[in-house]
Each structure stands twice: as C-alpha cells, then as structure tokens.
Design a protein around this motif. Structure first.
Motif, PDB file in Angstrom:
ATOM      1  N   LYS A   9       1.168  18.444 -19.585  1.00  0.00           N
ATOM      2  CA  LYS A   9       2.314  19.296 -19.256  1.00  0.00           C
ATOM      3  C   LYS A   9       3.288  18.573 -18.336  1.00  0.00           C
ATOM      4  CE  LYS A   9       0.612  24.055 -19.757  1.00  0.00           C
ATOM      5  NZ  LYS A   9       0.315  25.313 -19.017  1.00  0.00           N
ATOM      6  N   GLU A  10       2.741  17.906 -17.310  1.00  0.00           N
ATOM      7  CA  GLU A  10       3.620  17.233 -16.351  1.00  0.00           C
ATOM      8  C   GLU A  10       4.285  16.013 -16.971  1.00  0.00           C
ATOM      9  OE1 GLU A  10       5.710  16.668 -12.840  1.00  0.00           O
ATOM     10  OE2 GLU A  10       4.599  18.407 -13.620  1.00  0.00           O
ATOM     11  N   ARG A  35       7.022  17.352 -19.153  1.00  0.00           N
ATOM     12  CA  ARG A  35       8.123  17.872 -18.337  1.00  0.00           C
ATOM     13  C   ARG A  35       8.966  16.736 -17.786  1.00  0.00           C
ATOM     14  NH1 ARG A  35       9.890  18.815 -13.455  1.00  0.00           N
ATOM     15  NH2 ARG A  35       8.262  17.496 -12.577  1.00  0.00           N
TER      16      ARG A  35
END
Length: 256
Positions: A65-66, A69
């Motif tokens: 996810k990071e 992102r």
C-alpha cells in the motif's frame, strides 16, 4: 551543527511499524556480524522480535500500500520542471520491482519461523528473566557452540524471508526522509509548537541536535499540530525536567 543526532517521530501507525522494523533489521545485522556466542544469541532474539512484530501487522499488505501510494505521488512529479527524470524513473522501477516481489511471496512473511520448534522453545523461555540458561535450554547452547560459519548460515537462512521487507522499508524511509530538508528553529524555554497542514501527507518529524546537546526532544503530535519539549535527564534519579533554555535545533516535517 556538524556532528548531529537525529530524533524521529512517526505521524501514523504505518510509519511507526516501519521505524520499529528498521531498528530491528539494523540490530540483527549488527549481531549477525559478530563472532561470539552472545552475538548469535542476540541475533536469534532479534529474529524472534521481527517475527512477532510482523505477525501483529499484515506487513506485506502495508508495504505494498505504501509503495503504491508513494509511486502514485512520485509519478505526478514527472511533468514538474527541473525534476531528474532519470533518478525518478529509477525509483519508480525499484518500487514496481518490490511490489512484484511482495506479490510473489506466498503466505505470511517468515511463517516458517513460527512453526520451528527450536525457535519456539527459545521464544517461550526468553519471556522468563534469565530463562535462557544452559540448564533450561541445553539444545540452544549446543547450537551456540557450533562453528561460527554454521551459525551464520542458519541465521542468514532464517532472515532471508524478511529481505524484501527490509528493502521495501529502507526505500520508503529514505524517500520520506529526503522529502524535506531541515530548517532552523528555536524552542523558547525548551518548548516548540507548530501547526500541520492536514491536506499534506505528513509522515515523519525529524529533530536534529548537535551531538553534545544536553537535552533531548519529546514529541507529541496530532493531525493538526505538534509540540516538542526539550528535556534534560538526571541520571542520579532517572528523572527528566524540561529545559528552561532557548534550544536551537533543526526541524524537518516530512511529507510524501
């Protein structure tokens, strides 16, 4: 300020987990490089901490996810004037490769460690003060007395499943840290407060002090502002008190 100490404070739970894991990886590598039985014992205990921490959080999902992102935010910079497109492309390729490796890794990170009876016995006894004595865990001390290269080979094998996690966290933290340069600030009477723009994705606060500073920062942060108190430590009784001096320091509010 030439010689410096940097204190970091995470602004969300994901960054908090990444910083904790980063510290454990650094400790594991330190003890892995050592030659003594005590170094190998500390490396094992650090490995067990890594296993326990990654078991509490779906670290693979949080990492992907990071990375996704950050990749999306960096992609938007491609059209910005004066951007080093070669460096940007290199970072984006790194992120993409790490996401693919995480996708390819089946099951929880380090799952084999949790089912290893040897490591489970060590973890159980480690919770007891002094529980790793030879008479409590003779098999552990038998292993600790094996040749150094044999011990290192085993430790490397146990740490290998965490390699992609370590690489991902190092890249993420490096980009976050480089997203803001420190600026000069002064804490009047040992106290400093600043507002945060809630529209910006702040990840980390970095406080820089000279290495001979007689105080250290204690950061308290919310979504809209943060405060820093500079404290002095009295080693005689272990108590801290807020400095009454005006403290110059470097401050970076990192957002990416």
């Amino acid at each position: 300020m030439t010689a410096q100490n940097v204190f970091e404070h995470p602004l969300n739970e994901r960054m908090r987990a990444f910083l904790r894991l980063s510290g454990l990886f650094a400790r594991a590598q330190h003890f892995l490089a050592g030659a003594s039985e005590q170094d190998s014992q500390c490396a094992i205990l650090t490995l067990l901490e890594l296993s326990e921490l990654t078991g509490r959080v779906d670290i693979k999902r949080e990492l992907m996810k990071e990375l996704e992102r950050q990749s999306a935010n960096l992609t938007r910079l491609a059209e910005t004037p004066d951007v080093d497109t070669r460096k940007l492309t290199q970072v984006l390729d790194q992120q993409k490769a790490l996401i693919q490796r995480l996708h390819a890794q089946s099951g929880p990170i380090g799952a084999a460690i949790k089912t290893n009876e040897f490591l489970s016995a060590i973890q159980q006894r480690a919770r007891i003060p002094g529980g790793l004595c030879e008479f409590d865990l003779p098999m552990f001390h038998h292993w600790l007395r094996q040749p150094l290269e044999d011990r290192r080979d085993v430790l490397h094998a146990w740490l290998m499943p965490f390699a992609v996690v370590q690489e991902g966290i190092e890249l993420i933290l490096d980009l976050v840290r480089k997203s803001a340069a420190p600026s000069a600030a002064i804490a009047e009477g040992g106290f400093y407060q600043q507002a945060l723009d809630p529209s910006l994705p702040f990840q980390l606060i970095r406080v820089t002090l000279p290495d001979d500073a007689t105080c250290f920062p204690e950061v308290s942060a919310g979504k809209q502002r943060f405060t820093i108190r500079f404290l002095e430590l009295n080693l005689d009784d272990g108590r801290t008190s807020q400095s009454t001096e005006d403290i110059p320091f470097g401050l970076a509010c990192c957002a990416l």
